[in-house]
Design an enzyme around this catalytic site. Structure first.
Site, mmCIF file in Angstrom:
data_model
loop_
_atom_site.group_PDB
_atom_site.id
_atom_site.type_symbol
_atom_site.label_atom_id
_atom_site.label_comp_id
_atom_site.label_asym_id
_atom_site.label_seq_id
_atom_site.Cartn_x
_atom_site.Cartn_y
_atom_site.Cartn_z
ATOM 1 C CB THR A 142 1.059 4.939 -9.509
ATOM 2 O OG1 THR A 142 0.070 5.859 -9.056
ATOM 3 C CG2 THR A 142 0.896 4.698 -10.990
ATOM 4 C CG ASP B 54 -3.194 9.331 -9.111
ATOM 5 O OD1 ASP B 54 -3.547 8.792 -8.051
ATOM 6 O OD2 ASP B 54 -2.098 9.902 -9.253
ATOM 7 C CG ASP C 179 -3.096 2.804 -9.776
ATOM 8 O OD1 ASP C 179 -4.262 3.220 -9.602
ATOM 9 O OD2 ASP C 179 -2.128 3.566 -9.968
HETATM 10 ZN ZN LIG Z 1 -1.878 5.558 -9.104
#
Ligand SMILES: [Zn+2]
Length: 630
Positions: free
Chosen positions: A124, A354, A401
């Site tokens: 991330t 996520d 990301d």
């Molecule tokens: Zn991430």
């Protein structure tokens, strides 16, 4: 990519396509696009009655406040990141997207089908540091979410800053800042160029995902505080949160979702078709949460009323994204983002996707539902921006990301080489053999792995597939560091699933070739002061699991971080009047966003920018060598 009839592609050039059924249909190449533009021009010159009747929703220009006329420069740059959004979510679920969110971006924006991160680890913090710097971790210094800091002998987060305090968190708690980010961002350059008249704000559920894209000179970054459900910040930005943030926190919006049931957005048949069964044995669940691993999920965190365990559980639901949308809307209104011709920058990163991906994996009904819901949530945000700023005055960038690997046990059932390894096993193997390799009577060799403090505990040696060696001990015993690195690398190779290793000496001395795609990604992720002495890469679908960054978080079922396409391949869509809509098959990276924006805004490129200008999508070839042609 999805296919579509050519005539449909042509019509979709300048007509709003919600009337047609294939909403995910993108133009295949620039040749079709050029033909489509010519065709659309004909339509404009010679309106055809039947087609005109099919244009009830001409592109977004009508809905903005009439005072928000089209300016020569975008008033707002809006970066939307969805944490752990694989590229294939666009193709697996795109036809189920609504008309206002990601579906709108796919239809009206320029979309790159081959966008890959070119660094490892694909985590991330490194990913979020790329978007607005245009640079890889080897330059930004953000090599991971956390790393061993040699100067202080401790494990630090990418945004750790003990010279700051957290605002709206626990009293006296240390804060976070972008001080470890070594490069300037688009936001920094904007504010430097116009004497800080531009406003730059970062928002996310995660601290690092709010702080890193907005940059060092940002006005503010806000993230979700799981201690109390507040949107928190840091004294790095101001001594007290603005009044509108205090008002927002005073509403205790998070508490509204206490005890709420999270169920599927669509009938289960769609999910069975695209994501398989719901109740599967490998889906991990924190047993204390009083939840199940199948729908509907009841969101209490096992608590009797809203408290820390509930706020942490909320992070693992789509409602956490709803909270971010509400906060972003308040930020736009109260900070008057996009209100004048000094371009503002807002970055919004949706983290819940996520968390859910880690818990249930990318081939789960939950991951599918999160994807469908974040499409709607982005739609709500875009509608708000349209009403308050005008999408014609806004450049919207959509990306992620990193992607995600399948749950190893699920991958194995698919006949992929999926296997799960534990960090402790790899560390133990290397430690034991290292001692055996170097031990002599006068040299016990029991301290060659670097130990460090982490959350009050002593840890040894291995973070993010990086081995850190105790250089002082090696020097004391007259052992050559380069040689010891090779020994550690060879020992790690004894672990099944380990594909390759790279040593610090190799990477620092250019002894790996950038033509080797894995080596290049390792090289781009390596910053000598912060990276380990030996970096290990596993074979595809073979994954080393580490403990969660926060020990109160549940263990991950699935994860990401590899140099393989399931982790590197992400969406990249830019929607704005300077970008020709369509699908672009040219190779791109998220590092291309910053130099493209810098050119568009006539800014100095961020200090470490290595990406390319995405000129293939710029209308009228407006940018030449990073400068706007006036
Ligand atoms: Zn991430």
């Amino acid at each position: 990519m999805l296919s579509c009839p050519p005539y449909l592609s042509l019509l979709r050039a300048y007509v709003d396509f919600t009337l047609f059924s294939g909403e995910d249909c993108l133009m295949k190449d620039s040749r079709i696009r050029n033909v489509a533009q010519a065709f659309a021009l004909l339509l404009l010159l010679f309106p055809i009655g039947r087609l005109s009747a099919q244009q009830p929703r001409q592109i977004n220009t009508r809905r903005a406040n009439s005072s928000k006329s089209t300016d020569s420069r975008p008033r707002l740059v809006l970066l939307i990141v969805v944490d752990q959004f694989r590229y294939d979510y666009l193709t697996r679920f795109g036809d189920l997207f609504g008309p206002r969110g990601i579906g709108r971006l796919m239809r009206q924006g320029a979309s790159w089908t081959e966008t890959n991160f070119d660094h490892v680890p694909t985590f991330t913090a490194p990913g979020h540091a790329v978007f607005m710097t245009g640079a890889w971790p080897s330059q930004t210094g953000i090599i991971a979410n956390e790393w061993y800091e040699r100067d202080t002998g401790r494990r630090v987060k990418s945004v750790t800053d003990d010279s700051t305090n957290k605002l709206a968190g626990n009293p006296g708690e240390k804060g976070y800042s972008p001080r470890r980010l070594l490069c300037s961002t688009v936001g920094d350059e904007l504010r430097i160029a116009d004497g800080d008249r531009s406003k730059v704000i970062g928002i996310s559920a995660k601290d690092r995902s709010a702080i890193l894209p907005s940059g060092r000179r940002a006005n503010a970054a806000y993230w979700f505080g799981t201690d109390n459900g507040n949107m928190v910040s840091s004294t790095y930005y101001f001594s007290r949160e603005p009044e509108w943030v205090e008002r927002f926190n005073g509403r205790h919006l998070a508490d509204h979702w206490f005890g709420v049931h999270w169920d599927r957005l669509l009938p289960e048949a769609e999910y069975l078709k695209r994501a398989g069964k719901d109740d599967v044995p490998w889906e991990n669940l924190d047993k204390s949460s009083n939840d199940t691993n199948f729908f509907p999920h009841v969101i209490t965190g096992g608590a009797a009323n809203p408290s820390r365990s509930f706020y942490k559980a909320l992070d693992y639901t789509p409602f956490s994204n709803d909270l971010l949308v509400a906060f972003a809307e308040d930020a736009i209104t109260n900070e008057k983002l996009g209100d004048d011709t000094d371009t503002d920058l807002l970055t919004v990163s949706f983290s819940a996707n996520d968390y859910v991906g880690h818990r249930f994996g990318p081939y789960s009904q939950e991951a599918m539902d999160m994807t469908l819901r974040v499409d709607r949530q982005i739609g709500t945000l875009l509608d708000f921006v349209d009403a308050h700023v005008g999408l014609q005055n806004t450049v919207v960038i959509f990306s992620a990301d990193h992607g995600a690997s399948p749950v190893p046990e699920q991958a194995a059932l698919m006949n992929l080489p999926g296997r799960r390894y534990q960090k402790a096993d790899l560390r133990q193997l290397v430690e034991d053999e290292l001692k055996a390799s170097y031990a002599r009577k006068d040299r016990p060799a029991n301290d060659y792995s670097q130990t460090f403090t982490s959350r009050g505990q002593t840890e040894a040696g291995l973070i993010n597939n990086n081995f850190y060696l105790n250089r002082a001990a090696l020097k004391r015993d007259g052992i050559d560091l380069d040689e010891c690195e090779r020994v550690v690398g060879e020992l790690a190779m004894r672990m099944p699933g380990v594909a390759r290793y790279f040593t610090r000496a190799q990477l620092e001395n250019n002894l790996v070739s950038p033509a080797d795609p894995i080596a290049r990604r390792v090289l781009n992720g390596f910053y000598p002061v912060r990276s380990g002495d030996v970096i290990v890469v596993f074979e595809p679908y073979n994954i080393l699991f580490d403990l969660p960054e926060d020990p109160t978080d549940p263990l991950s079922t699935a994860t990401h971080g590899s140099p393989y396409s399931y982790d590197t391949h992400v969406p990249l869509i830019i929607m704005g009047r300077d970008f020709a809509r369509g699908s672009y098959s040219q190779a791109a990276t998220p590092a291309d966003i910053a130099p493209t924006l810098a050119g568009l805004l006539s800014l100095q490129a961020p200090s470490c920018s290595v990406g390319r200008v995405l000129s293939e999508a710029l209308i009228n070839n407006k940018i030449t060598r990073g400068r706007v042609r006036q």
